[in-house]
Design a protein around this motif. Structure first.
Motif, PDB file in Angstrom:
ATOM      1  N   ALA A  11       6.131   7.091  -5.033  1.00 46.33           N
ATOM      2  CA  ALA A  11       5.229   6.630  -3.795  1.00 46.33           C
ATOM      3  C   ALA A  11       4.151   7.633  -3.790  1.00 46.33           C
ATOM      4  O   ALA A  11       2.905   7.095  -3.579  1.00 46.33           O
ATOM      5  CB  ALA A  11       6.074   6.216  -2.682  1.00 46.33           C
ATOM      6  N   SER A  15       0.223   7.027  -4.538  1.00 46.43           N
ATOM      7  CA  SER A  15      -0.739   7.041  -3.312  1.00 46.43           C
ATOM      8  C   SER A  15      -1.875   8.217  -3.420  1.00 46.43           C
ATOM      9  O   SER A  15      -3.111   7.863  -3.072  1.00 46.43           O
ATOM     10  CB  SER A  15       0.199   7.348  -2.024  1.00 46.43           C
ATOM     11  OG  SER A  15      -0.677   7.403  -0.896  1.00 46.43           O
ATOM     12  N   GLY A  20      -2.387   1.538  -2.917  1.00 44.99           N
ATOM     13  CA  GLY A  20      -2.173   1.188  -1.666  1.00 44.99           C
ATOM     14  C   GLY A  20      -1.912  -0.365  -1.797  1.00 44.99           C
ATOM     15  O   GLY A  20      -1.436  -1.080  -2.618  1.00 44.99           O
ATOM     16  N   THR A  45       4.509   2.384  -1.185  1.00 50.54           N
ATOM     17  CA  THR A  45       2.867   2.284  -0.859  1.00 50.54           C
ATOM     18  C   THR A  45       2.506   1.260  -0.266  1.00 50.54           C
ATOM     19  O   THR A  45       1.299   1.221   0.063  1.00 50.54           O
ATOM     20  CB  THR A  45       2.392   2.812  -2.262  1.00 50.54           C
ATOM     21  OG1 THR A  45       2.302   1.552  -3.191  1.00 50.54           O
ATOM     22  CG2 THR A  45       3.077   3.931  -3.012  1.00 50.54           C
TER      23      THR A  45
END
Length: 493
Positions: A11, A15, A20, A45
């Motif tokens: 994640a 990111s 996102g 995310t």
């Protein structure tokens, strides 16, 4: 804890690359740890997970990358031949991460980074970005496409959460199960079982190559308690050579769906030490949404009758609000007589958000406020539904509706037949007639006349296949027989 940290790293790494809420991350992989981790890391995310069918050809994959607006692709090296071609057809920029799974040594590297190196960029203490509301999209699944172009089915947070919980209730699952991954995780997010088993504190046993030998070995070595699979997997297990079979350490639970399972195959699995739970659903309802709930009174029935009862689709999951069989035009429910056919309709929070960027198809699917499954079935007096066919697979001969599934179930009773599929063949006199395609068990022999004679002892004349062809049956990666291909073949024969 180790798996949780790896998911956090994934994640975080995504990111840091700008991924996102609402971004699509695609994954092309068999049942290996990386695709399991993506079921958590991508969602942490706020992005949308798009798992890809590993048997898809390059042209379809390219169309999906464009349609899904893929920003990141995690891809197993073994899939590099079709992925390489697909990427060459795509106009958008995609960050490609190669998965170098130790259980394969084939394929080339296509991307900027290898998966483990990508994870090393991530923060193990990454804090998950929670959904803003229950309607937020969590995954995008393209239909298996036995006919036509696959459509993108959007799953929302509430539906995924409820189906993951519903699996526990419908299967009466205990804490800490040991689950074997025979069902592809790319199919309906593995029927939401990545989340179900984790919620129960269970153990996930990944299986890259699904063979009878690997299944038996995994059950014996890891003490597997549960697994899922299409009837083709049950067929493979029950007909495995003796040298590939192993004694089961305990009774093993198997949940099956996809094509209606022949009662003969169910009976064989039960005799081999497996307890079969039959469920029914579609990609559009997150996987299973209907279960053939076992009744205590059925224990007094003979084994053949029990298998027939277990072959029915059943009653709604606890988390499905509405289930009926009705006239698709008027929405009038059919009588609960086990004979009058109608379309299976569903309502509730485990029905998809809609088809991605396809409002016309979405509106058609939800006509009248119900989701139209396209499956034809009946309601029995006890309220259990039973599928008779897909609407496009019904054979109309001399004005009579013939269920191809009914004929297939008879064919499976012939001891030499391994698999069977029946389709409509155009006929000048009758409009359409049944045409059977069968494959035989190893070492067995059979001819067309013997098959027809066998059917004559079980079926009325107009339902008996007029033609029988012996061949290997074409299938999707989820085990569904591709009747669209067989229909075309039948027309030419």
């Amino acid at each position: 804890m180790e798996t949780y940290i790896r998911c956090c790293r994934l994640a975080s790494a995504l990111s840091k690359r700008g991924i996102g809420k609402g971004d699509t991350v695609s994954v092309m992989a068999p049942n290996i740890p990386a695709i399991f981790e993506a079921h958590f890391g991508v969602l942490m995310t706020g992005a949308v997970l798009n798992t890809l069918n590993i048997r898809m050809e390059a042209e379809t994959l390219a169309n999906i990358f464009e349609h899904a607006e893929t920003k990141v692709l995690l891809t197993d090296r073994e899939s590099s031949p079709q992925i390489k071609v697909a990427l060459s057809k795509v106009k958008r920029d995609i960050l490609v991460i190669d998965i170098d799974d130790p259980e394969t040594d084939s394929g080339e590297y296509l991307g900027m980074l290898e998966y483990e190196a990508f994870l090393s960029e991530g923060d193990p203490k990454f804090e998950a970005v929670l959904p803003e509301d229950d309607w937020q999209a969590v995954s995008l699944n393209y239909t298996s496409g036995t006919t036509g172009i696959p459509k993108g089915v959007v799953y929302h947070t509430r539906g995924a959460y409820l189906l993951a919980t519903g699996n526990v209730l419908a299967w009466e699952m205990p804490h800490r199960p040991v689950y074997l991954w025979t069902l592809p995780m790319f199919h309906c997010n593995g029927w939401c079982f990545p989340w179900t088993i984790t919620m129960l504190g269970g153990t996930h046993v990944c299986l890259r190559k699904v063979t009878a030998k690997n299944i038996y070995n995994s059950i014996a070595e890891h003490h597997v308690t549960h697994f899922c699979g299409a009837p083709i997997v049950m067929n493979m297990i029950s007909n495995a050579p003796k040298e590939e079979q192993r004694e089961l350490p305990h009774r093993v639970e198997i949940m099956t769906a996809a094509a209606p399972p022949p009662p003969t195959v169910i009976a064989q699995m039960e005799e081999a030490g497996f307890n079969v739970t039959h469920v029914y659903g579609l990609t559009e309802v997150y996987g299973p949404a209907v279960v053939c709930e076992w009744q205590e009174a059925w224990n007094e029935k003979d084994k053949t009758t029990q298998a027939q009862l277990k072959g029915r689709q059943g009653v709604r999951y606890h988390v499905l609000e509405g289930l009926t069989v009705a006239n698709p035009e008027t929405l009038e429910p059919v009588p609960a007589d086990g004979e009058t056919m109608g379309e299976v309709l569903m309502q509730g929070n485990i029905v998809m958000k809609g088809y991605f960027k396809n409002p016309k198809a979405t509106a058609q699917a939800f006509a009248g406020g119900w989701f139209h499954s396209g499956d034809i079935g009946v309601i029995h007096p006890d309220g259990y539904i039973e599928l008779k066919d897909r609407s496009k697979d019904i054979i109309i001969s001399g004005g009579e509706n013939i269920s191809s599934v009914e004929i297939e179930n008879v064919l499976y009773q012939q001891e030499d037949i391994l698999e069977a599929a029946v389709v409509a063949r155009p006929d000048e006199k009758w409009g359409e007639v049944p045409f059977a395609f069968v494959s035989l068990k190893t070492g067995c022999s059979l001819n067309e006349q013997k098959v027809i004679e066998f059917c004559r002892t079980k079926l009325p004349g107009y339902k008996i296949p007029k033609y029988v062809v012996f061949c290997e049956l074409p299938k999707t990666s989820t085990g569904k027989i591709r009747k669209s291909i067989l229909r075309e073949q039948a027309k030419k024969l």
